[in-house]
Design an enzyme around this catalytic site. Structure first.
Site: not given
Length: 358
Positions: A225, A243, A263, A280, A309
């Site tokens: 967000p 996003d 995308d 991120d 990640k």
């Protein structure tokens, strides 16, 4: 036998041990790590050697990924008398062979675990009388001097501690290697702290000014967000927030953001290039590293800050493979890059990478 103590996040002891063993071996320092899962620290014992040049390796904590702090161990004190912990510490420091005459500062630390937090109050109280005693005996500067080595007393419990030191050019400036930040009340998500910590702890002032150039342009892939976008807006940058989700309305009202529902892997910068790319996205680390490399090689951005990640197992190996692939891709260019990867305090199962084009 020389030893190195590495502080880390609980659950990451094995990754820290693997990295420390590999990294020190590259310096010609060989030994073995000892740790217990969940203890939040690793003790690396160096093999006995007649080569004095390898006795005290440089411990530049900013060059490793998983260790928060690295210290040269002087001695391990066990079964301390709770009525007199200062005496054994003083005796150990007086008889130790140290590469300095007087330390500039001292910190009392403990593992970053729930059990370790029980030591926090004791450590705060213990610091004052210990500091006074060490100053009285000429082992510590009368005033804090961060240009000199720092003494570390790392309590693993109330009765056991490791004595050590760190050198100012090598160590983290933060106690326990933890950069603690206050969550901004107007930020849309706590992920904002990841980028803030990366910018504050992984870049120097000159790099930070170039990477977050005032009135510069940035792309935030996987922006929703808006936690990372928030940090860029605070630094007066203009952001292309990419996003399929929505961006915080208050953040959008700044007028510094264009939102693109697209995308992240197919998006291209609106004006051909930007100063900074941040990312991120929740994706496989090799895929994200490959995407970041493409942006840098194609000159779509000057600099990049992104997260990789991590899987549940072989995290060190996974990150190393992704970073090796990135390095190989960037070798195609004549430019040179400052590249650092760190498992930050505000990260979870991820590693933050900064790439600054020199």
């Amino acid at each position: 036998m020389a030893s190195v103590l590495a502080y880390c996040r609980a659950g990451y002891e094995n990754d820290t041990a693997n990295e420390l063993t590999t990294w020190l071996a590259e310096k010609g320092v060989y030994g073995y790590p000892m740790f217990r899962p969940g203890d939040a620290y690793v003790l690396f014992h160096q093999y006995d050697t007649t080569d004095n040049s390898a006795a005290e390796p440089a411990l530049e904590v900013n060059k490793v990924i998983f260790a928060r702090q690295l210290i040269h161990v002087i001695k391990h004190l066990s079964e301390l008398d709770r009525e007199d912990r200062i005496g054994p510490i003083l005796d150990a420091l007086k008889t130790a062979t140290l590469p300095f005459n007087k330390a500039g500062d001292i910190v009392i630390e403990y593992p970053d675990t729930e059990e370790g937090k029980n030591l926090a109050k004791f450590c705060r109280k213990f610091l004052v009388p210990l500091r006074q005693t060490l100053r009285k005996h000429g082992l510590l500067s009368k005033q804090e001097n961060h240009a000199k080595p720092r003494l570390h007393i790392f309590f693993t419990d109330f009765d056991n501690c490791h004595l050590g030191y760190s050198l100012p050019a090598e160590a983290s400036e933060f106690a326990m290697g933890i950069c603690r930040l206050r969550f901004p009340s107007d930020a849309p998500s706590r992920s904002t702290l990841k980028l803030e910590e990366a910018l504050l702890s992984m870049l120097n002032d000159s790099q930070r000014q170039r990477v977050c150039r005032r009135s510069g342009r940035a792309v935030d892939l996987g922006a929703c967000p808006g936690g990372w976008t928030y940090q860029l807006v605070q630094r007066e940058m203009f952001v292309e927030a990419v996003d399929n989700g929505s961006i915080d309305e208050t953040l959008m009202s700044t007028g510094q953001i264009e939102h693109f529902a697209a995308d992240g892997f197919s998006y291209r910068p609106q004006m051909g290039r930007v100063d900074l790319l941040v990312c991120d996205m929740i994706e496989k680390p090799d895929r994200v590293a490959d995407l970041m490399g493409d942006w840098l090689v194609r000159d779509w951005c000057d600099h990049a800050v992104f997260n990789l990640k991590l899987p549940m197992k072989k995290r060190f190996e996974t990150v190393t493979q992704a970073l090796d692939a990135l390095h190989e891709k960037l070798r195609k260019l004549h430019d040179t890059f400052y590249i650092r990867a760190r498992h930050l305090y505000h990260d979870r199962d991820e590693v933050t990478v900064v790439v600054v084009r020199n």
